[in-house]
Design a protein around this motif. Structure first.
Motif, PDB file in Angstrom:
ATOM      1  N   GLU A   6       0.828  -1.206   0.000  1.00  0.00           N
ATOM      2  CA  GLU A   6       0.000   0.000   0.000  1.00  0.00           C
ATOM      3  C   GLU A   6       0.863   1.258   0.000  1.00  0.00           C
ATOM      4  N   SER A   7       0.297   2.329  -0.524  1.00  0.00           N
ATOM      5  CA  SER A   7       0.961   3.637  -0.505  1.00  0.00           C
ATOM      6  C   SER A   7      -0.107   4.719  -0.549  1.00  0.00           C
ATOM      7  N   GLY A   8       0.315   5.938  -0.270  1.00  0.00           N
ATOM      8  CA  GLY A   8      -0.585   7.081  -0.411  1.00  0.00           C
ATOM      9  C   GLY A   8      -1.138   7.636   0.881  1.00  0.00           C
ATOM     10  N   GLY A   9      -0.845   6.995   2.001  1.00  0.00           N
ATOM     11  CA  GLY A   9      -1.335   7.511   3.262  1.00  0.00           C
ATOM     12  C   GLY A   9      -0.631   8.803   3.646  1.00  0.00           C
ATOM     13  N   GLY A  10      -1.133   9.441   4.695  1.00  0.00           N
ATOM     14  CA  GLY A  10      -0.511  10.679   5.158  1.00  0.00           C
ATOM     15  C   GLY A  10      -1.406  11.428   6.115  1.00  0.00           C
ATOM     16  N   LEU A  11      -1.015  12.669   6.366  1.00  0.00           N
ATOM     17  CA  LEU A  11      -1.757  13.550   7.269  1.00  0.00           C
ATOM     18  C   LEU A  11      -2.534  14.555   6.432  1.00  0.00           C
ATOM     19  N   GLY A  16     -10.454  17.163   3.611  1.00  0.00           N
ATOM     20  CA  GLY A  16      -9.508  16.952   2.532  1.00  0.00           C
ATOM     21  C   GLY A  16      -9.655  15.586   1.879  1.00  0.00           C
ATOM     22  N   SER A  17      -8.721  15.296   0.974  1.00  0.00           N
ATOM     23  CA  SER A  17      -8.762  14.051   0.204  1.00  0.00           C
ATOM     24  C   SER A  17      -7.405  13.364   0.200  1.00  0.00           C
ATOM     25  N   LEU A  18      -7.465  12.056   0.049  1.00  0.00           N
ATOM     26  CA  LEU A  18      -6.269  11.242  -0.149  1.00  0.00           C
ATOM     27  C   LEU A  18      -6.633  10.122  -1.109  1.00  0.00           C
ATOM     28  N   ARG A  19      -5.625   9.640  -1.802  1.00  0.00           N
ATOM     29  CA  ARG A  19      -5.814   8.489  -2.692  1.00  0.00           C
ATOM     30  C   ARG A  19      -4.822   7.416  -2.291  1.00  0.00           C
ATOM     31  N   LEU A  20      -5.343   6.285  -1.867  1.00  0.00           N
ATOM     32  CA  LEU A  20      -4.506   5.145  -1.510  1.00  0.00           C
ATOM     33  C   LEU A  20      -4.373   4.222  -2.717  1.00  0.00           C
ATOM     34  N   VAL A  79      -5.057  -1.603  -7.141  1.00  0.00           N
ATOM     35  CA  VAL A  79      -6.382  -1.223  -6.657  1.00  0.00           C
ATOM     36  C   VAL A  79      -6.214   0.069  -5.873  1.00  0.00           C
ATOM     37  N   SER A  80      -7.161   0.972  -6.021  1.00  0.00           N
ATOM     38  CA  SER A  80      -7.050   2.287  -5.403  1.00  0.00           C
ATOM     39  C   SER A  80      -8.280   2.602  -4.563  1.00  0.00           C
ATOM     40  N   LEU A  81      -8.088   3.510  -3.636  1.00  0.00           N
ATOM     41  CA  LEU A  81      -9.185   3.990  -2.812  1.00  0.00           C
ATOM     42  C   LEU A  81      -9.100   5.508  -2.771  1.00  0.00           C
ATOM     43  N   GLN A  82     -10.025   6.162  -3.455  1.00  0.00           N
ATOM     44  CA  GLN A  82     -10.109   7.611  -3.429  1.00  0.00           C
ATOM     45  C   GLN A  82     -10.970   8.019  -2.246  1.00  0.00           C
ATOM     46  N   MET A  83     -10.389   8.807  -1.354  1.00  0.00           N
ATOM     47  CA  MET A  83     -11.083   9.187  -0.129  1.00  0.00           C
ATOM     48  C   MET A  83     -11.292  10.697  -0.120  1.00  0.00           C
ATOM     49  N   ASN A  84     -12.533  11.122  -0.154  1.00  0.00           N
ATOM     50  CA  ASN A  84     -12.887  12.533  -0.136  1.00  0.00           C
ATOM     51  C   ASN A  84     -13.645  12.870   1.141  1.00  0.00           C
ATOM     52  N   SER A  85     -13.734  14.139   1.419  1.00  0.00           N
ATOM     53  CA  SER A  85     -14.471  14.610   2.602  1.00  0.00           C
ATOM     54  C   SER A  85     -14.046  13.852   3.858  1.00  0.00           C
ATOM     55  N   LEU A  86     -12.754  13.742   4.037  1.00  0.00           N
ATOM     56  CA  LEU A  86     -12.230  12.962   5.158  1.00  0.00           C
ATOM     57  C   LEU A  86     -12.605  13.592   6.491  1.00  0.00           C
ATOM     58  N   ARG A  87     -12.807  12.717   7.470  1.00  0.00           N
ATOM     59  CA  ARG A  87     -13.198  13.128   8.821  1.00  0.00           C
ATOM     60  C   ARG A  87     -12.188  12.567   9.818  1.00  0.00           C
ATOM     61  N   PRO A  88     -12.092  13.173  10.988  1.00  0.00           N
ATOM     62  CA  PRO A  88     -11.154  12.645  11.996  1.00  0.00           C
ATOM     63  C   PRO A  88     -11.401  11.175  12.325  1.00  0.00           C
ATOM     64  N   ASP A  89     -12.641  10.711  12.258  1.00  0.00           N
ATOM     65  CA  ASP A  89     -12.891   9.306  12.577  1.00  0.00           C
ATOM     66  C   ASP A  89     -12.505   8.367  11.435  1.00  0.00           C
ATOM     67  N   ASP A  90     -11.984   8.895  10.339  1.00  0.00           N
ATOM     68  CA  ASP A  90     -11.394   8.063   9.293  1.00  0.00           C
ATOM     69  C   ASP A  90      -9.935   7.731   9.601  1.00  0.00           C
ATOM     70  N   THR A  91      -9.394   8.318  10.643  1.00  0.00           N
ATOM     71  CA  THR A  91      -8.009   8.057  11.025  1.00  0.00           C
ATOM     72  C   THR A  91      -7.825   6.595  11.380  1.00  0.00           C
ATOM     73  N   ALA A  92      -6.890   5.952  10.707  1.00  0.00           N
ATOM     74  CA  ALA A  92      -6.670   4.515  10.910  1.00  0.00           C
ATOM     75  C   ALA A  92      -5.496   4.059  10.057  1.00  0.00           C
ATOM     76  N   LEU A  93      -5.097   2.837  10.306  1.00  0.00           N
ATOM     77  CA  LEU A  93      -4.154   2.143   9.431  1.00  0.00           C
ATOM     78  C   LEU A  93      -4.997   1.412   8.384  1.00  0.00           C
ATOM     79  N   TYR A  94      -4.755   1.718   7.121  1.00  0.00           N
ATOM     80  CA  TYR A  94      -5.550   1.161   6.028  1.00  0.00           C
ATOM     81  C   TYR A  94      -4.802   0.012   5.363  1.00  0.00           C
ATOM     82  N   TYR A  95      -5.516  -1.103   5.217  1.00  0.00           N
ATOM     83  CA  TYR A  95      -4.940  -2.309   4.655  1.00  0.00           C
ATOM     84  C   TYR A  95      -5.614  -2.677   3.341  1.00  0.00           C
TER      85      TYR A  95
END
Length: 123
Positions: A6-11, A16-20, A79-95
């Motif tokens: 996996e790649s693409g994680g961060g703060l 905001g948005s992130l793409r894993l 495989v990708s995961l586009q994450m938009n409108s992120l919230r503090p409760d989305d904070t986690a280790l993504y597998y």
């Protein structure tokens, strides 16, 4: 055996948005459903999203529906995961995970896992 990286994680700030991304090598990628899971501190690992081997069908946890989008590129074994409108409760280790069974019509059971990528959403 398959290797998943996996790649693409961060703060990121809330809203905001992130793409894993998850790169697979080894076992035939295009014949297996793929999924994303996450684990927050002190909590059990939970399902986030999945996509069938062909990419025709996707599944989402209620908590991310409408905000996250899973996709795959069988030519690139990713495989990708586009994450938009992120919230503090989305904070986690993504597998990233690969299904145990080939050509399944849905994600049945994880057979292989990646090491995870950390996503931290600040308020």
């Amino acid at each position: 055996q398959v290797k998943l990286v996996e790649s693409g994680g961060g703060l990121v700030q809330a809203g905001g948005s992130l793409r894993l991304s998850c790169a697979a090598s080894g076992r035939a990628f295009s014949t297996y459903a793929m999924g994303w899971f996450r684990q927050a501190p002190g909590k059990e690992r939970e399902f986030v999203a999945a996509i069938t081997w062909s990419g025709a069908t996707t599944y989402y946890a209620d908590s991310v529906k409408g905000r996250f989008t899973i996709s795959r590129d069988n030519a690139k074994n990713t495989v990708s995961l586009q994450m938009n409108s992120l919230r503090p409760d989305d904070t986690a280790l993504y597998y990233c995970a690969q299904d145990r069974y080939s050509y399944a019509t849905k994600f049945l059971s994880a057979g292989s896992w990646g090491q995870g990528t950390q996503v931290t959403v600040s308020s």
